[in-house]
Design an enzyme around this catalytic site. Structure first.
Site, PDB file in Angstrom:
ATOM      1  N   ASN A   1       0.866  -1.030  -0.054  1.00 60.05           N
ATOM      2  CA  ASN A   1      -0.003   0.165  -0.103  1.00 60.05           C
ATOM      3  C   ASN A   1       0.845   1.200   0.156  1.00 60.05           C
ATOM      4  OD1 ASN A   1      -1.790   1.938   0.452  1.00 60.05           O
ATOM      5  ND2 ASN A   1      -2.134   1.478   2.729  1.00 60.05           N
TER       6      ASN A   1
ATOM      7  N   LYS B   1       0.139   4.325  -0.347  1.00 60.32           N
ATOM      8  CA  LYS B   1      -0.392   5.661   0.071  1.00 60.32           C
ATOM      9  C   LYS B   1      -0.182   6.665  -0.645  1.00 60.32           C
ATOM     10  CE  LYS B   1      -0.163   3.307   4.677  1.00 60.32           C
ATOM     11  NZ  LYS B   1      -0.041   3.693   6.278  1.00 60.32           N
TER      12      LYS B   1
ATOM     13  N   HIS C   1      -9.608   1.215   5.079  1.00 63.17           N
ATOM     14  CA  HIS C   1      -8.223   1.131   5.588  1.00 63.17           C
ATOM     15  C   HIS C   1      -8.519   2.074   6.930  1.00 63.17           C
ATOM     16  CE1 HIS C   1      -3.958   2.453   6.286  1.00 63.17           C
ATOM     17  NE2 HIS C   1      -3.643   1.201   5.916  1.00 63.17           N
TER      18      HIS C   1
ATOM     19  N   GLU D   1      -7.055   4.653   7.922  1.00 64.85           N
ATOM     20  CA  GLU D   1      -6.654   5.991   7.609  1.00 64.85           C
ATOM     21  C   GLU D   1      -7.997   6.541   6.989  1.00 64.85           C
ATOM     22  OE1 GLU D   1      -2.834   5.588   5.615  1.00 64.85           O
ATOM     23  OE2 GLU D   1      -1.733   5.103   7.308  1.00 64.85           O
TER      24      GLU D   1
ATOM     25  N   GLU E   1      -5.544  -4.726  10.605  1.00 65.63           N
ATOM     26  CA  GLU E   1      -4.624  -3.714  11.035  1.00 65.63           C
ATOM     27  C   GLU E   1      -4.711  -3.259  12.430  1.00 65.63           C
ATOM     28  OE1 GLU E   1      -4.914  -0.383   8.474  1.00 65.63           O
ATOM     29  OE2 GLU E   1      -7.018  -0.370   8.510  1.00 65.63           O
TER      30      GLU E   1
ATOM     31  N   GLY F   1       2.319   2.354  10.696  1.00 58.98           N
ATOM     32  CA  GLY F   1       3.287   3.445  10.400  1.00 58.98           C
ATOM     33  C   GLY F   1       3.777   4.001  11.754  1.00 58.98           C
TER      34      GLY F   1
ATOM     35  N   SER G   1       3.582  -2.090  10.143  1.00 58.16           N
ATOM     36  CA  SER G   1       4.962  -2.062  10.247  1.00 58.16           C
ATOM     37  C   SER G   1       5.607  -3.752  10.028  1.00 58.16           C
ATOM     38  CB  SER G   1       5.206  -1.870  11.586  1.00 58.16           C
ATOM     39  OG  SER G   1       4.884  -0.458  11.901  1.00 58.16           O
TER      40      SER G   1
HETATM   41  C1  PEP Z   1      -0.767   0.390   6.312  1.00 57.56           C
HETATM   42  O1  PEP Z   1      -1.116   1.272   6.498  1.00 57.56           O
HETATM   43  O2  PEP Z   1      -1.249  -0.307   5.177  1.00 57.56           O
HETATM   44  C2  PEP Z   1       0.496  -0.336   6.753  1.00 57.56           C
HETATM   45  C3  PEP Z   1       0.731  -1.580   6.947  1.00 57.56           C
HETATM   46  O3  PEP Z   1       1.489   0.554   7.237  1.00 57.56           O
HETATM   47  P1  PEP Z   1       2.765   0.376   7.680  1.00 57.56           P
HETATM   48  O4  PEP Z   1       3.455  -0.899   7.240  1.00 57.56           O
HETATM   49  O5  PEP Z   1       3.763   1.326   7.289  1.00 57.56           O
HETATM   50  O6  PEP Z   1       2.698   0.279   9.091  1.00 57.56           O
END
Ligand code: PEP
Length: 256
Positions: A11, A13, A98, A100, A170, A176, A216
């Site tokens: 992803n 973003k 997601h 976000e 998630e 992030g 992460s």
């Molecule tokens: C995401 O938001 O899809 C995600 C997994 O971010 P990160 O890997 O940077 O934590």
């Protein structure tokens, strides 16, 4: 035991201009080569989908995804993109709900449900995101939060719809932030998600669905996380912006 092929999605973003996106995809094509032990999906921003789609057209083992879509087929929705528009660019997957989008754009489970329905109608495979915030985890409410998001987001669907859906777990506190759920915490949440699905769909459908871990994920933790029995892939944010790092995640995720 059902053998679920791992699915690793990047992803991106709101990162990469079209030129930068093409450079990254060229590097990925070189580094990933013919590796096809996992299903691999790239989700660049809308502005790069067309160019990336063209670049990936002779590459059978890397598929294209989008990060969002609108629920309507067309109409007066300035700034929005429909499932049909994505489909016409050979997009195969779309991330829905997601954290976000939920946090900054006020998407709720009903929005997720409508978008998922529209994605399925256009023959896109939705990657439906669910996950608890830090206060919810600390108050030990994560199970009920996940159950509510799953039953709301997937309301009205049956086994037939579930077969085309991917769930991404998630933990919002690990997005992030550099924090990762421990493999034990992640497995516990994935197992719970499957249990909730088993209650709402047939056991076979719940056993077949792939549940990605998201938060992460890096080359260093991919193998341990993805060797957990209910973790069937990863949705990768930051670390998917680097070709070597993302390739290492894909390959490490498939190590036995
Ligand atoms: C995401 O938001 O899809 C995600 C997994 O971010 P990160 O890997 O940077 O934590």
């Amino acid at each position: 035991m059902i053998n679920r092929k791992k699915i690793i999605a990047g992803n991106w973003k709101m990162n990469k201009t079209q030129g930068e996106a093409l450079a990254l995809v060229e590097d990925l094509i070189r580094d990933i080569g013919k590796f096809d032990e996992a299903e691999i999906v790239l989700c660049p921003p809308f502005t790069s989908l067309s160019a990336v789609s063209e670049l990936l057209s002779p590459v059978p083992n890397i598929k294209l995804g989008a990060q969002n879509m609108h629920e309507a087929a067309s109409g007066a929705y300035t700034g929005e993109i429909s499932a049909g528009m994505l489909k016409a660019l050979y997009v195969r997957y779309v991330i829905i709900g997601h954290s976000e989008r939920r946090q900054y754009f006020h998407e709720d489970d009903a929005t997720v449900n409508r978008k998922t329905k529209a994605a399925l109608a256009a023959e896109l495979r939705p990657i439906v995101c669910v996950g608890e915030t830090l206060p919810e985890r600390e108050a030990d409410k994560w199970k009920s939060v996940l159950e509510t998001q799953l039953t709301g987001g997937l309301a009205g669907f049956g086994d037939k719809e579930l077969a085309d859906i991917i769930i991404a777990y998630e933990p919002v506190w690990a997005i992030g932030t550099g924090k990762t759920a421990s493999p034990v915490q992640a497995q516990e949440a994935h197992q719970w998600i499957r249990e909730v699905l088993r209650k709402n769909f047939s056991p076979v459908a719940a056993d077949k669905i792939r549940i990605q871990y998201c938060g992460s994920v890096k080359a260093e933790n991919a193998k341990e996380l993805l060797s957990q029995p209910d973790i069937d892939g990863a949705l990768v944010g930051g670390a998917s912006l680097d070709a070597r790092g993302f390739t290492a995640i894909i390959k490490n995720a498939c190590l036995k």
